[in-house]
Scaffold this active site. Sequence first.
Site, mmCIF file in Angstrom:
data_model
loop_
_atom_site.group_PDB
_atom_site.id
_atom_site.type_symbol
_atom_site.label_atom_id
_atom_site.label_comp_id
_atom_site.label_asym_id
_atom_site.label_seq_id
_atom_site.Cartn_x
_atom_site.Cartn_y
_atom_site.Cartn_z
ATOM 1 N N GLY A 69 0.825 -1.207 0.000
ATOM 2 C CA GLY A 69 0.000 0.000 0.000
ATOM 3 C C GLY A 69 0.853 1.249 0.000
ATOM 4 N N GLU A 110 10.411 2.163 0.888
ATOM 5 C CA GLU A 110 10.162 2.523 -0.512
ATOM 6 C C GLU A 110 10.391 4.002 -0.770
ATOM 7 O OE1 GLU A 110 6.220 0.692 -0.938
ATOM 8 O OE2 GLU A 110 6.534 0.859 -3.087
HETATM 9 P P1 IMP Z 1 -3.852 -6.220 -5.508
HETATM 10 O O1 IMP Z 1 -3.379 -6.319 -4.084
HETATM 11 O O2 IMP Z 1 -3.835 -7.535 -6.228
HETATM 12 O O3 IMP Z 1 -5.196 -5.557 -5.585
HETATM 13 O O4 IMP Z 1 -2.794 -5.323 -6.299
HETATM 14 C C1 IMP Z 1 -2.808 -3.914 -6.308
HETATM 15 C C2 IMP Z 1 -2.423 -3.307 -4.969
HETATM 16 O O5 IMP Z 1 -1.076 -3.632 -4.674
HETATM 17 C C3 IMP Z 1 -2.446 -1.784 -4.961
HETATM 18 O O6 IMP Z 1 -3.696 -1.284 -4.598
HETATM 19 C C4 IMP Z 1 -1.398 -1.415 -3.913
HETATM 20 O O7 IMP Z 1 -1.962 -1.357 -2.631
HETATM 21 C C5 IMP Z 1 -0.465 -2.585 -3.932
HETATM 22 N N1 IMP Z 1 0.795 -2.227 -4.613
HETATM 23 C C6 IMP Z 1 1.126 -2.410 -5.892
HETATM 24 N N2 IMP Z 1 2.375 -1.942 -6.131
HETATM 25 C C7 IMP Z 1 2.835 -1.473 -4.973
HETATM 26 C C8 IMP Z 1 4.056 -0.865 -4.577
HETATM 27 O O8 IMP Z 1 5.006 -0.665 -5.344
HETATM 28 N N3 IMP Z 1 4.133 -0.480 -3.285
HETATM 29 C C9 IMP Z 1 3.149 -0.684 -2.379
HETATM 30 N N4 IMP Z 1 2.002 -1.258 -2.717
HETATM 31 C C10 IMP Z 1 1.827 -1.641 -3.990
#
Ligand code: IMP
Length: 348
Positions: A182, A212
């Site tokens: 997140g 990050e």
């Molecule tokens: P999901 O968890 O499959 O819905 O993938 C998308 C989510 O992953 C986003 O809403 C972010 O919360 C998280 N996310 C994707 N890339 C990053 C990153 O580089 N840093 C932190 N969170 C990330």
Amino acid sequence: MANAPPVDLPFARRLPKVELHAHLTGSISRACLHAIWETRRQQDPDLQLDDPLVAIPPGKVDYHVQTFFPLFSSYIYKLCDDLPSIVFSTRRVLEDFQADGVVYVELRTTPRAIPSRDITKDDYVKTILDVLREHNEQKSNTMRAFLILSIDRRNTAAEAQEVVDLALKYRNGGVVGVDLCGNPAKGDVSLYTDAFNRVKAAGLKITLHFAEIADSGTDDELNTLLSWQPDRLGHVIHVNSSFQERIKKENIGVELCMSCNVHAKLITGTFSDHHFGFWRDTSVPVALCTDDVGVFCSPLSQEYYLAATHFGLDRAQLIELAQRPIASIFTGASERRRLESTFKHWSD
Ligand code: IMP
Ligand code: ZN
């Protein structure tokens, strides 16, 4: 391999690869989102969402912290908000990784309830695990897929515990660990100490987005995160030498996402400035990873190719690099043996 030609993209594609840091929803290609949008529009001509090819223009990769996270909350989650879209996109993500030469993937996803469709977080996780199982049972598939459940930094402590409940419930169904992800500009991570202590006590693995941005790289935050005894860390950017030493001493795996870090301007400079250059010379398990290939458009083969190009690696060195993540996979001995045997028998 003394006289082998330099690394090129076809070689990087053929090379067996292990992907350990890929967010499921962030890995959906624009073409797949477009196909979902067309289906949804046929079902509902009044659909109030732009075509993904307009909302996320092809070739646009310069997303940064302020524009990246809203892309999910205000667009992709609205498009993929029913079970058929989730099943279709998960299948496509698996196909895309496998077609790129990935032989092992730990996808991660944040359990998402969709009340308007009566979908619970449990339904969401179970649906994805069913797709992964179907994929793994297909003998002709060369890639095996597992799932990590993510706690989002916007979650409450109770919501984080719900993610842990699901991880424990489905630990024999393909869930291998828990992640913290997140927007790094948000939240106080100490809220999740009890949740991650429960993960550890239960013997599940832990991976954390780590330093990050400068704001999420304070000594306080990093000490809290390390107190949870993570097995792997993602990004590892704003890390001073004393934390680097701790990571080395504890031999924690690092998941490095070069294209994401460069395009999102999380690092200063470009590929050749990436901290891969530091970690490659340590003995910790290093895994090159895509993070969000749907957004940053660089498949894992290209990450390996970029590493070779910008850090002067030859074919033998790239084959060695591709095996480094095996030491930090979350599944254990039988997958480790399968991967070791894959590399042993692989010849270009
Ligand atoms: P999901 O968890 O499959 O819905 O993938 C998308 C989510 O992953 C986003 O809403 C972010 O919360 C998280 N996310 C994707 N890339 C990053 C990153 O580089 N840093 C932190 N969170 C990330
Ligand atoms: Zn990530």
